[in-house]
Design a protein around this motif. Sequence first.
Motif, PDB file in Angstrom:
ATOM      1  N   ASP A   5       0.730  -1.361   0.088  1.00 18.30           N
ATOM      2  CA  ASP A   5      -0.130   0.148   0.066  1.00 18.30           C
ATOM      3  C   ASP A   5       0.819   1.199   0.050  1.00 18.30           C
ATOM      4  OD1 ASP A   5      -2.464  -1.349   0.023  1.00 18.30           O
ATOM      5  OD2 ASP A   5      -2.292  -1.705   2.398  1.00 18.30           O
ATOM      6  N   GLU A  10      -5.477   3.104  -3.187  1.00 17.95           N
ATOM      7  CA  GLU A  10      -5.736   2.424  -4.709  1.00 17.95           C
ATOM      8  C   GLU A  10      -4.396   2.570  -5.502  1.00 17.95           C
ATOM      9  OE1 GLU A  10      -9.381   4.857  -3.365  1.00 17.95           O
ATOM     10  OE2 GLU A  10      -7.230   5.274  -3.489  1.00 17.95           O
ATOM     11  N   LYS A  12      -0.846   1.036  -5.998  1.00 16.34           N
ATOM     12  CA  LYS A  12       0.168  -0.146  -5.267  1.00 16.34           C
ATOM     13  C   LYS A  12       1.555  -0.134  -5.749  1.00 16.34           C
ATOM     14  CE  LYS A  12      -3.700  -1.682  -3.106  1.00 16.34           C
ATOM     15  NZ  LYS A  12      -3.703  -1.580  -1.747  1.00 16.34           N
ATOM     16  N   CYS A  39      -5.694  -5.209  -6.938  1.00 14.78           N
ATOM     17  CA  CYS A  39      -5.661  -4.043  -7.626  1.00 14.78           C
ATOM     18  C   CYS A  39      -7.134  -3.837  -8.397  1.00 14.78           C
ATOM     19  CB  CYS A  39      -4.567  -3.971  -8.523  1.00 14.78           C
ATOM     20  SG  CYS A  39      -3.084  -3.866  -7.650  1.00 14.78           S
ATOM     21  N   ASN A  40      -7.205  -4.764  -9.347  1.00 16.54           N
ATOM     22  CA  ASN A  40      -8.146  -4.125 -10.451  1.00 16.54           C
ATOM     23  C   ASN A  40      -8.844  -5.630 -11.103  1.00 16.54           C
ATOM     24  OD1 ASN A  40      -9.559  -2.875 -12.329  1.00 16.54           O
ATOM     25  ND2 ASN A  40      -7.930  -2.825 -13.637  1.00 16.54           N
ATOM     26  N   ASP A  85      -3.823  11.834  -7.849  1.00 17.03           N
ATOM     27  CA  ASP A  85      -5.441  11.658  -7.746  1.00 17.03           C
ATOM     28  C   ASP A  85      -6.078  13.050  -8.281  1.00 17.03           C
ATOM     29  OD1 ASP A  85      -7.915  11.065  -7.158  1.00 17.03           O
ATOM     30  OD2 ASP A  85      -7.505  10.250  -5.021  1.00 17.03           O
ATOM     31  N   SER A  90     -12.810  11.981  -4.181  1.00 18.81           N
ATOM     32  CA  SER A  90     -11.852  11.315  -3.243  1.00 18.81           C
ATOM     33  C   SER A  90     -11.314  12.220  -2.015  1.00 18.81           C
ATOM     34  CB  SER A  90     -10.773  10.882  -4.195  1.00 18.81           C
ATOM     35  OG  SER A  90      -9.713  10.169  -3.314  1.00 18.81           O
ATOM     36  N   PRO A 112      -4.101   3.535 -10.959  1.00 24.77           N
ATOM     37  CA  PRO A 112      -5.575   3.332 -11.333  1.00 24.77           C
ATOM     38  C   PRO A 112      -5.918   4.449 -12.241  1.00 24.77           C
ATOM     39  CG  PRO A 112      -5.404   3.514  -8.984  1.00 24.77           C
ATOM     40  CD  PRO A 112      -4.195   3.897  -9.503  1.00 24.77           C
TER      41      PRO A 112
END
Length: 182
Positions: A5, A10, A12, A39-40, A85, A90, A112
């Motif tokens: 983390d 989100e 990584k 992750c995804n 981000d 968020s 992401p």
Amino acid sequence: MKFIDTEIPEVKIIEPSVFGDDRGFFMETFRENLFERHCNSRPFVQDNHSKSRQGILRGLHYQIKNPQGKLVRVVSGEVFDVAVDLRRNSKTFGQWVGVVLSSENKRQLWVPEGFAHGFYVTSESAEFVYKCTDYYSPEHDRSLLWNDPTLNILWPLVDGKAPELSVKDENAASLQEADTFA
């Protein structure tokens, strides 16, 4: 493979298990079931590979429509890799994560969808490869200003010299002016 983390949950860091001897090394760079767990669950549809010399900064790039998640790594040299981000709703909007990626540490970074991404080459040159979750869409491509004082990214500039940028990145938007994600 270890998933670590960062300050933004989100994003990584992925450290592979590397097996080596006097003949060289072996490592898995991607395993779908582990990646989906940490992750995804979206598939990758495009792979990219770039080479840049020391002092080049590429980014901070993102697509406002057809956003791309990126799994990035360095196969030669070293970069300082950054994710910002841009998701307005968020808790970490406007925050960034920076990680050294190199052919030596073999780390990867998962960036992401909803994030701007960029990297600065600290070694003599670097080859950078990444997998994307959507196709490149030039009409939706955007660039966030690398040195926006609001972001305050601590780039490890070689000898304190300004990085070499593309015209697009020289004319990038500040966070205040940038298109962001709802």
